[in-house]
Design an enzyme around this catalytic site. Structure first.
Site, short mmCIF file in Angstrom:
data_model
loop_
_atom_site.label_atom_id
_atom_site.label_comp_id
_atom_site.label_asym_id
_atom_site.label_seq_id
_atom_site.Cartn_x
_atom_site.Cartn_y
_atom_site.Cartn_z
N ILE A 116 21.16 35.74 21.35
CA ILE A 116 20.26 34.89 20.57
C ILE A 116 20.10 33.54 21.24
CG2 ILE A 116 19.92 33.76 18.34
CD1 ILE A 116 21.50 36.02 17.05
N ASP A 140 28.21 27.52 27.22
CA ASP A 140 28.70 28.89 27.05
C ASP A 140 29.88 29.12 27.99
OD1 ASP A 140 28.87 31.86 26.93
OD2 ASP A 140 26.97 31.65 25.85
N GLY A 156 28.43 36.00 27.01
CA GLY A 156 27.11 35.62 27.51
C GLY A 156 27.07 35.67 29.02
N LEU A 195 26.02 28.75 17.72
CA LEU A 195 25.95 30.20 17.77
C LEU A 195 27.21 30.83 18.35
CD1 LEU A 195 22.32 30.57 19.23
CD2 LEU A 195 22.99 30.72 16.83
N TYR A 204 36.97 38.15 11.12
CA TYR A 204 35.65 37.65 11.48
C TYR A 204 34.95 37.06 10.25
CZ TYR A 204 30.76 37.80 13.03
OH TYR A 204 29.45 37.48 13.32
#
Length: 331
Positions: free
Chosen positions: A12, A31, A36, A76, A149
């Site tokens: 995303i 990141d 990623g 994110l 989570y």
């Protein structure tokens, strides 16, 4: 406007970074590339309005160079994926809420806006056809791997809303339902790329359970549009908003469509739920009510889920489904 996106090289995050840069915004993507990959950002890497920081957000200690008043932080980054979460429950819980608290402190210090990406999993195994943001939540027992989570995300939600209430911090909590599209791969249990990859290889398409459980899929392009629209809407701050698609489909029907769209000879097989999926169970229905986000922002999803599947098929075919592509895994 300046945006700082954690998890900016992920599935995303990379799509959001691209969209914002191409619309004339300054973007700083951070990141650690645990899920990623910098290659996801190749289209904007040379752009003068884009900066990429390959580091863990907990290790970044020069925030005064990154943040300024009215910067938008889009958080994110998270430990994600059914398999990875089950293997590392303590790490998942710790990472997913401590990173949020640290960023909220920074947002308050530098007078930033804050968007937090939560999850539809906080609704649990609800008997409602559509989950609304005011629903009571059903949490599986703490012995279930995925609970770490969910609890990490819920703690983060509470911190976000309390920072809004006590510090007047402009915060939005977005509960994401199944997001699909190119750059999302099969590692860690994501259903759409898993089915597509199996079908393209003519391997069995594996469904856990009887396939009658329903899901709601939303294209990543629609989701990133919803994020931007909510950030641009003052009335969205201090709210929890559902982000998802408009159509429900059974997992069996979804697998049948993937098989048809790939012209695959794959058989569809049914397997018992593994332990990591909520201790041998699964959330049976997962579908959002989108009334609140539509009323507040005017946003509606527009991309049919079938088009999202075709885009995944095209991207995987283009990559020739080789082992080198398998390393480019994202959230």
């Amino acid at each position: 406007m300046k945006f700082v996106i954690t998890g900016g090289a992920g599935f995303i995050g990379s799509h959001l970074s691209e969209k914002l840069v191409f619309r004339g915004h300054q973007v700083i993507a951070i990141d650690n590339e645990s899920t990623g990959c910098a290659q996801n950002l190749s289209a904007i890497m040379p752009h003068p309005a884009f900066t990429y920081i390959h580091d863990d957000i907990s290790a970044v200690n020069y925030w005064e160079q990154i943040l300024s008043e009215n910067t938008v932080i889009v958080h994110l980054a998270a430990t994600v994926g059914v398999n990875r979460v089950a293997e590392n429950p303590l790490e998942t819980l710790y990472n997913n809420y401590t990173s949020t608290v640290s960023l909220l402190n920074l947002a308050a210090r530098y007078a930033c806006k804050f968007f937090f990406a939560s999850t539809s999993e906080v609704y649990g195994d609800s008997d409602r056809a559509f989950s609304t943001e005011s629903d009571s939540l059903v949490i599986n027992g703490t012995h279930c791997g995925r609970t770490s989570y969910v609890l990490g995300k819920l703690l983060s939600e509470h911190y976000c809303l309390n920072y809004h209430q006590t510090h007047s911090l402009p915060v939005i909590v977005g509960r994401f339902f199944n997001v699909v599209g190119p750059r999302q791969l099969d590692r860690y249990g994501m259903v759409a790329p898993t089915f597509v990859k199996q079908a393209l290889k003519n391997e069995p398409i594996t469904i856990y359970g009887d396939g009658t459980q329903t899901r709601n899929f939303c294209d990543v392009n629609d989701i990133t549009e919803a994020i931007i629209k909510s950030i641009d809407t003052k009335a969205a701050y201090g709210k929890i908003l559902n982000f998802g698609g408009k159509d429900n489909i059974t997992i069996h029907s979804f697998a049948q469509y993937v098989k048809l769209a790939t012209h695959s000879a794959s058989p569809i097989v049914f397997l018992p739920f593994p332990k990591e999926r909520s201790n041998g169970r699964d959330i049976y229905h997962r579908s959002p009510s989108l009334a609140r986000i539509e009323n507040i922002t005017g946003w509606k999803p527009i991309t049919p889920w079938q088009d999202s599947v075709k885009a995944i098929i095209s991207s995987l075919k283009h990559a020739q489904i080789d082992t080198s592509f398998e390393q480019r895994v994202i959230v």
